[in-house]
Write an enzyme that holds these catalytic residues in place. Sequence first.
Site, short mmCIF file in Angstrom:
data_model
loop_
_atom_site.label_atom_id
_atom_site.label_comp_id
_atom_site.label_asym_id
_atom_site.label_seq_id
_atom_site.Cartn_x
_atom_site.Cartn_y
_atom_site.Cartn_z
N CYS A 159 34.86 65.07 108.53
CA CYS A 159 35.14 66.45 108.17
C CYS A 159 34.37 66.84 106.91
CB CYS A 159 36.65 66.66 108.02
SG CYS A 159 37.13 68.41 108.04
N HIS A 182 39.41 64.12 112.75
CA HIS A 182 40.00 63.16 111.83
C HIS A 182 40.54 61.92 112.53
CE1 HIS A 182 39.87 65.61 108.14
NE2 HIS A 182 39.98 66.64 108.95
N GLU A 241 41.17 59.20 111.30
CA GLU A 241 42.11 58.46 110.45
C GLU A 241 43.54 58.99 110.58
OE1 GLU A 241 41.11 62.04 107.87
OE2 GLU A 241 40.20 60.85 109.47
#
Length: 881
Positions: A722, A852, A854
């Site tokens: 991002c 994302h 994560e």
Amino acid sequence: MVDEIYHPNYVAKRMEIGAVMGAAPRKNVIRENSDPGDIIILMGGRTGRDGCGGATGSSKKHTTESIHTCGAEVQKGNAPTERKLQRLFRREEVASKIKKCNDFGAGGVSVAIGELAAGLRVQLDKVPKKYAGLDGTELAISESQERMAVVVAPKDVDAMLAYAEEENLEAVVVAEVTEEPRLVLVWRDKEIVNISRAFLDTNGAHQETTAVVTMPKAEDNFFKKAVSYEAHSVAKKGGFGKTADTAAGRKAAWLTMLSDLNICSKKGLVEMFDSSIGAATVTMPYGGKYQMTPTQTMIAKLPVLDGQCDTVTMMSYGYDPYLSSWSPFHGSSYAVMTSVAKIVAAGGDFRKIRFTFQEYFRRLGNDPKRWGEPLAALLGAYRAQTKLGLPSIGGKDSMSGSFDDIDVPPTLVSFAVNVAKRSDVVTNEFKSADSRLILFEMARDEYDLPNYEQAMAMYDQIHALAGQGAFRSLYALGAKGLAEAISKMSFGNRIGAKLCGKVTMDEAFAPMYGSILAEMDEEKLAMLDACGIAYRKVGRTNDTGTLSWGRKSCHECGEDADKMVISLDEALAAYTGTLETVFPTKSSVAAEIEKLEVPTRNYDAKTIYVAKNKIAKPQVFIPVFPGTNCEYDTKLAFERAGATVNTVVFKNMNEQNIKDSVEAFEKAIREAQIIMFPGGFSAGDEPDGSGKFIATAFRNPRISDAVNALLKERDGLALGICNGFQALIKLGLVPYGEVTPQTEDSPTLTMNNIGRHISKSVYTKVVTNKSPWLRKAVLGGVYSIPASHGEGRFVANDAWLKKLYENGQIATQYVDADGNPTMNEDFNPNGSFWAIEGITSPDGRVLGKMAHSERRGVGVAMNITGDQNQLIFESGVEYFK
């Protein structure tokens, strides 16, 4: 949680519902007294005139002239500073030293600091200012945001100031707790305020008023109105009409209902808010394979910094402006029950609920009948609480609800808060065709008020059944009852439904606050009979792609002669069309770009670069800049994968801070094997676009030399997600593989086609195995990953696109529900060229991507279809082993 409520009388003062929840470890919560000699530190944002009069301004009368006279009362937010405060307060060593704390709201220094102790001496000249020229009064009352006042013992002052500096956060001593109980404000060495605490504790002049509660008119009974055709809308001013009970009439009523302003999709509004930050969101705002079933309850795991946690928080709300306009007492009663039912439908135990209320009423003046409206609403909420045996833990009045001669409807919104286990959670979208639809209906008494005893027993039984796995999905009914609930449950996975013919027109569209609709397997219906809960069979799910409703019951055979049939496409068009021009979900170029073909292939590399320098536990360096907000999620992801993580904050409050940060960054990079650029909004994405602040810092010769040495000499890896991807692009690390200046034709990331921030889950397909970061992912595999960005559109010229394609540097592409790369903005939300979501450096060791990866974990995004784990972090760590 975000929603907007519509009513003609909100036209001047709109009604938007928003809520967040926070959590802290119990050991970090300190509640002590402020003792004489204690010191008060102000930390965070600076003070400006934009914060003067905000609270009082919102409470005074507004007219068409207000825009010219009240503009300075609108405060300017500072999200990067707020994030710094969050980081500081999450540190146990910091929290344990804070004896008392206040944030800055109405009244500014006077209140935020004035409430912290009986005796105070405040030095206003020490209050940090945005600019020169503020006088003592302005410094004392400004509500400028993102500021905190903390009380610490004298021995802890230096440590607290040092902690703040570590987080790049401005902090200064501004006050001392005194023995004498007086509030003293000093400006330019003069006492401009000196008031005894005893006087302040009187709470001002004693005031009384008379309130007259007006009985609702029986002839206007909200529950007795015809409810079959005209939906509540601003244009129709909440009016109802009646239509023929035919297939055509039912279809017209159903589609009109779906286009109702308070029923229709608000996805374009909701997507503006980051719903996945923290990697703890259990239910995303819209669920199902097509992400079209709205979630009724905000559910998130506790935000622990280490390890796993199965505890979740739940929050829902309830309120109907039309019901409250008829009777504030009934309105608040059902606001409470609606918020409770939503928690139960999410799998929560209603007996653990606590409430908080938000009030919003017209200016009261001296009119007893006007005062009667909030009184009636509060009495209704109080009665509901006492009947349920549940307390409230907070509440807040809101600004004046009048503009010229327009008054908002009586507004008391009930927020229900609960704690549960992740395993308790039930989501809203239909899961399977040929399931039974079961209605658990809350009864009303002779006054059309909730039958609380029956409701409580029903909610207990539903919770117990949910814990036994009885339900596939649950939905709390609202203003438009069964028709609304069935439609919304159908949309997420495009599973159709047939409503039983025994359900009448009035029953299908009648408000059913507090009632719950369940999707169940046929063989589990026996569980309902075994526990003795009252229920009604009202339909079935199906795979026909339609919503249908005939005149025969589900048990009767034969084809209905006059059966309503609505395709899900028709229903979705009605549901999404109303607010598309207000809160668009597609850009103005969507139709044009969706025609474009997207080249794609699975690039099967013959060789993949392998690290020559092996290490059992590689170290990851994560730089944190003002506005970074994904460092915690990223740290946990790498630690789960087996790495150690070094997080370093870039400090820039003064020249020495910057020099120290450059030295710390260089040292961290030379000790690390991996650099990870996390997501966020560095420097608030200003002044010239996202990632520029990070790129500027990393172009420092000492830092850039360390980065190039890591990649060229030590077989290191780099990853950017991002905001981090934006930084990689600006640094040249992708697509070039080293820190290098950008040229006019370099690929870049720019504003989403729709022109706003987008937060939703996307489907991404891994289309190369050239990168070490993707070695454990499945080539051609599709993964559902949360995206949250405003500038995520990948743009490149034809030459670069072909080069990336031929080199296998296109890492991942946005794909539709069938796994096909697409320019359809439902699936490629930013309009990226060739549907590119991520790219790599030529050798694959640098990976940049927008979504994302994560933000995943056990129980995260339970209502989203697909595999969420690309194993990126595991791949990066394994590369060194």
